[in-house]
Design a protein around this motif. Sequence first.
Motif, PDB file in Angstrom:
ATOM      1  N   TRP A   1       5.228   1.582   4.507  1.00 36.10           N
ATOM      2  CA  TRP A   1       4.199   1.178   5.472  1.00 36.10           C
ATOM      3  C   TRP A   1       3.482  -0.075   4.996  1.00 36.10           C
TER       4      TRP A   1
ATOM      5  N   THR B   1       3.343  10.037   7.837  1.00 40.03           N
ATOM      6  CA  THR B   1       4.395   9.361   8.588  1.00 40.03           C
ATOM      7  C   THR B   1       5.770   9.692   8.015  1.00 40.03           C
TER       8      THR B   1
ATOM      9  N   LEU C   1      10.504   7.935  12.781  1.00 41.89           N
ATOM     10  CA  LEU C   1       9.686   7.112  13.678  1.00 41.89           C
ATOM     11  C   LEU C   1      10.435   5.881  14.165  1.00 41.89           C
TER      12      LEU C   1
END
Length: 306
Positions: free
Chosen positions: A76, A173, A178
């Motif tokens: 991220w 996450t 995703l």
Amino acid sequence: MLSVVIPSFNEEPNIQNTANVISGILDGNSIDFELIFADDGSRDGTWKEIMLAHEKDPRVLGLRFSRNFGKESAIWAGLEAAKGDCAVVMDCDLQHPPKVIPEMYKLWQNGAEVVEGKKSSRGKESGIYKAFSKLFYKLIASASGIDMANTSDFKLLDRKVIDAILSMQERTTFFRALSGWVGFRSETITYDVEERAFGERKWTPKMLIKYAIKNLMAFTSIPLYISGFLGGIISIASVVLFILRWCGVGLGSFGGSQILLLLTGGLILICLSIIGRYLAQIYEEIKHRPKYIISDSIKSQGGQND
């Protein structure tokens, strides 16, 4: 420009070799790039090696976490720092082969917005590990409709895909899922898992199990439905046992009520444990703590450290 995001945890022996190999391949294919090493709180000389690599080549950049926040946070942070029109995420140990990147880049130039790296083989993995991975991805696929068989974090993402992923607000996450969930035009490229150039595998069975449970619960509510399913089974079993008793069928010295109490007690504990895990996940989300904290960084301009 292409950004290459490389999560790194205790990868001191690999940094220089990884930077040299990737840079050589991208330079050889005339691809403008930046390498972003995200040091996930390494306890060895990983950060020092990243700084040395930057001194040799200013296109090598770095982020250093204040402690270990996990690979998902490192990915991220790297994506948030990426300035490229597209970005590749790959492992630092070169098990994701850099020679495939130019082909991924060409697919992106031809219109692909997500280029998914899929393993044609899983390399040297134990039978238990392979079976566990298969079960995990099957559960994710049944919940999300995304086929994740033989997938990895080795992907190329267009800028619009990166922005879509970074716009999500959840704290827990699962990048691998995703990147498929957001949609967009996708292409697939297969690769063989390479041997590690240096060092040893960082993932222990305990870490893998913890990682799987956290991501499964972050991406699907199936375990909660399993609780209801188990409750339904025990209810049916109770009715069956009652009917058998009413019909005069003997169940031996261990009566049906005793069996029922044992089963019920066990299933209640399992269901409470599942619900407790979800409550813990909700608790982590509502605290709104940052996914990571950066203690040092290497900028793209001037090579200065923060």
